[in-house]
Design an enzyme around this catalytic site. Structure first.
Site, PDB file in Angstrom:
ATOM      1  CE  LYS A  21      -2.804  -0.616   3.251  1.00 26.01           C
ATOM      2  NZ  LYS A  21      -2.295  -0.051   4.584  1.00 26.01           N
ATOM      3  CB  THR A 193     -12.321 -11.677  -7.838  1.00 26.34           C
ATOM      4  OG1 THR A 193     -13.643 -12.414  -7.897  1.00 26.34           O
ATOM      5  CG2 THR A 193     -11.380 -11.957  -8.980  1.00 26.34           C
ATOM      6  CB  CYS A 387      24.996   5.838  12.494  1.00 21.64           C
ATOM      7  SG  CYS A 387      24.371   6.540  13.996  1.00 21.64           S
ATOM      8  CG  HIS A 513      21.595   7.066   9.867  1.00 22.80           C
ATOM      9  ND1 HIS A 513      21.799   5.789   9.884  1.00 22.80           N
ATOM     10  CD2 HIS A 513      21.197   7.488  10.891  1.00 22.80           C
ATOM     11  CE1 HIS A 513      21.927   5.219  11.182  1.00 22.80           C
ATOM     12  NE2 HIS A 513      21.408   6.367  11.968  1.00 22.80           N
ATOM     13  CD  GLU A 515      21.437   4.946   6.272  1.00 23.53           C
ATOM     14  OE1 GLU A 515      22.211   5.560   6.152  1.00 23.53           O
ATOM     15  OE2 GLU A 515      21.135   4.414   7.360  1.00 23.53           O
TER      16      GLU A 515
END
Ligand code: GLN
Length: 541
Positions: A21, A193, A387, A513, A515
């Site tokens: 989602k 379904t 870190c 960090h 990233e």
């Protein structure tokens, strides 16, 4: 005061959790931004936690940190990577925060002696927080992912709040997207379904009529199945979109666009139908899918069961690979396993062309990580410490180069005579107030003539933090003299942010960090140059 109210898109999920989602919401953001709209993304999370700060990353996945220091769940990382935007605390709303706001209001007497109830007080609070996000960011469209699965007891008040919002904001200003899963039945070899139909009915049962249904499946979905869902859901067939599992999640925006989701949203919300420019994104997907040379990076970590634990690190490494047109195989190395191996860890590390040590807390696996940092230093293998990965590099250097055998961080050994990493005095007083963590974006100034400066190509940067311990300034001179240079510091020079090894092809470790700021279309400079060094090393081996 709300200056301009944005349009709202709510993304709910049905049948089961873990459907993607977050990716769906992020992808909707992507295709709308590609049309030139200003978008804002938000997640409503049903956990009673105040924020994600205390959730176990081994179970729940990575903890993502925003510029303003919000500790959020990993979906915020998807949002930022897919839309190339920086989001904030307003993007992450957990039940604990909703309730504490309501209770604070009650204590202040804001409810004028009324009994405080889920409807209207808690639902009003949710609507207020949803509206605040879009209005602070001045968005045209706010996309809100509703955590959990429709039918969950805990998420009911969110559904009620988003139902009410359509009544208040007007029918042309709110759109509901429901993401469902269509299971495959091996016996009859078909996609089913029925669970999706029931989940749509659950949603309708609380008064929400979906406008678009995204059908996740691991198998191709026949048109008849999509038509069936459309019929039951009461929407035209073009609103039911097949979303088969794709080899890369970065393909999802393109799949949505190809199925006309962008145009459908624009029509429903009565927006101008602007042309979507997805050129950069298409190029990215072509690059990801093409055959490339392979290199291997070892990720030495405490948790080695679920990629989600280090999601942003994985994505940053892979993005740097795409930048250089190589495929990076990430080899998990269990830090505790290295501990049990004695001094020689060559066998475990042999095929690693580069080594990354990510962030972490607690003592488990620390000695193994120190061995890996030593291996990288001595064998001149490119090293990127993130870190905790910087603290490890510092401890290793202190022990094996400076000769302080007991050197450590006071996080792992309070009694050490050489606390090369410690909690600073000023932080100890903060501890009493309950907030010890350095969180969010902090500036850092770089020394010229270093790998780091070469990467960023600017003297001053800002990066995100989440840690308690710092380099101990008492030892600066000794490190510098022996070749571990402190190449990035805070503007007041009090905090060490980056260390590098002088006598090494590429050994960089940061207290922050990086990233979190890497994007698939724009690899982070440090990851980019790390992978460049890894490619060079791999060519030599
Ligand atoms: N445990 C270390 C600290 O608190 C490192 C934290 C991290 O890697 N995020 O300073």
């Amino acid at each position: 005061m709300i200056v301009k109210e944005p349009k709202y898109i709510f993304v709910t999920g049905g049948v089961l959790s873990g459907l993607g989602k977050g990716i769906a919401a992020a992808s909707i953001g992507n295709i709308l931004k590609a049309r030139g709209y200003k978008i804002f993304l938000q997640k409503l999370d049903q956990y009673i936690n105040y924020d994600a700060g205390t959730l176990n990353p081994g179970e729940h996945g990575e903890l993502f940190v925003t510029d303003d220091g919000a500790e959020t769940d990993l979906d915020l990382g998807h949002y930022e990577r897919f839309t190339d935007e920086n989001f904030s605390q307003e993007s992450s709303i957990m039940t604990g925060r909703v309730y504490s706001e309501v209770i604070a209001k009650e204590r202040r007497g804001d409810f004028l002696g009324k009994t405080v109830q889920i409807i209207p007080h808690v639902t009003n609070q949710v609507k207020e927080m949803v509206r605040a996000g879009g209005s602070i960011s001045n968005a045209d469209i706010t996309i809100v992912e509703v955590g959990g699965t429709v039918g969950d007891y805990e998420g009911m008040y969110f559904l009620e709040a988003i139902r009410q919002l359509k009544v208040e904001a007007g029918a042309n200003n709110v759109l509901y997207v429901h993401v469902v899963f269509l299971p495959w039945l091996e016996v009859t070899k078909e996609v089913k379904t029925r669970p999706a139909q029931y989940s749509v009915r659950d949603l309708q049962g609380v008064g929400i009529q979906p406008d678009i249904i995204l059908c996740r499946s691991d198998h191709p979905i026949p048109q008849s199945g999509l038509d069936r869902i459309a019929l039951v859901a009461n929407i035209p067939s073009n609103g039911v979109i097949p979303l088969e599992t794709s080899p890369t999640v970065y393909n999802v925006p393109l799949t949505l666009e190809n199925h006309g989701v962008g145009d459908l949203i624009v029509d429903k919300l009565k927006l101008d139908n602007k042309e979507a420019d997805l050129t950069e994104w298409k190029n990215l997907v072509v690059k990801i899918m093409s055959d490339k040379r392979k290199i291997t990076v070892g990720l030495v970590a405490k948790y080695t069961t679920m990629e989600d634990t280090y999601l942003s690190v994985f994505e940053a490494i892979k993005s740097a690979g795409w930048h250089h047109n190589v495929d990076v195989k990430i080899k998990w190395i269990n830090a505790e396993d290295l501990e049990s191996r004695g001094d020689d860890i060559n066998e475990a590390m042999l095929d690693c062309d580069g080594i990354v040590i990510p962030g972490g807390f607690g003592e488990r696996g620390i000695e193994g990580k120190i061995k890996a940092a030593r291996y990288a230093r001595e064998n001149k293998i490119p090293y990127l410490g993130l870190c905790l990965g910087m603290q490890i590099a510092v401890i290793e250097f202190a022990r094996n180069v400076l000769g302080w055998r007991d050197a450590n961080s006071t996080e792992f050994n309070k009694e050490t005579k050489h606390p090369v990493i410690h909690i600073m005095e000023y932080q100890k007083s903060i501890k009493d107030k309950g907030g010890t963590m350095r969180l969010g974006a902090y500036p850092c100034v770089l020394s010229r003539g270093t790998h780091t400066y070469e990467a960023y190509k600017e003297p001053s940067i800002s990066e995100r933090h989440r840690h308690r311990y710092e380099f101990n300034n008492k030892y600066r001179k000794e490190f510098d003299a022996k070749g571990m240079t402190l190449v990035g510091v805070s503007p007041n020079r009090e905090l060490v942010e980056i260390v590098e090894l002088k006598d090494h092809p590429w050994f960089v470790a940061t207290q922050y960090h990086p990233e979190f700021k890497s994007r698939p279309t724009r690899a982070h400079p440090l990851f980019r140059d790390f992978i460049d060094a890894v490619i060079k090393t791999a060519s030599l081996l």
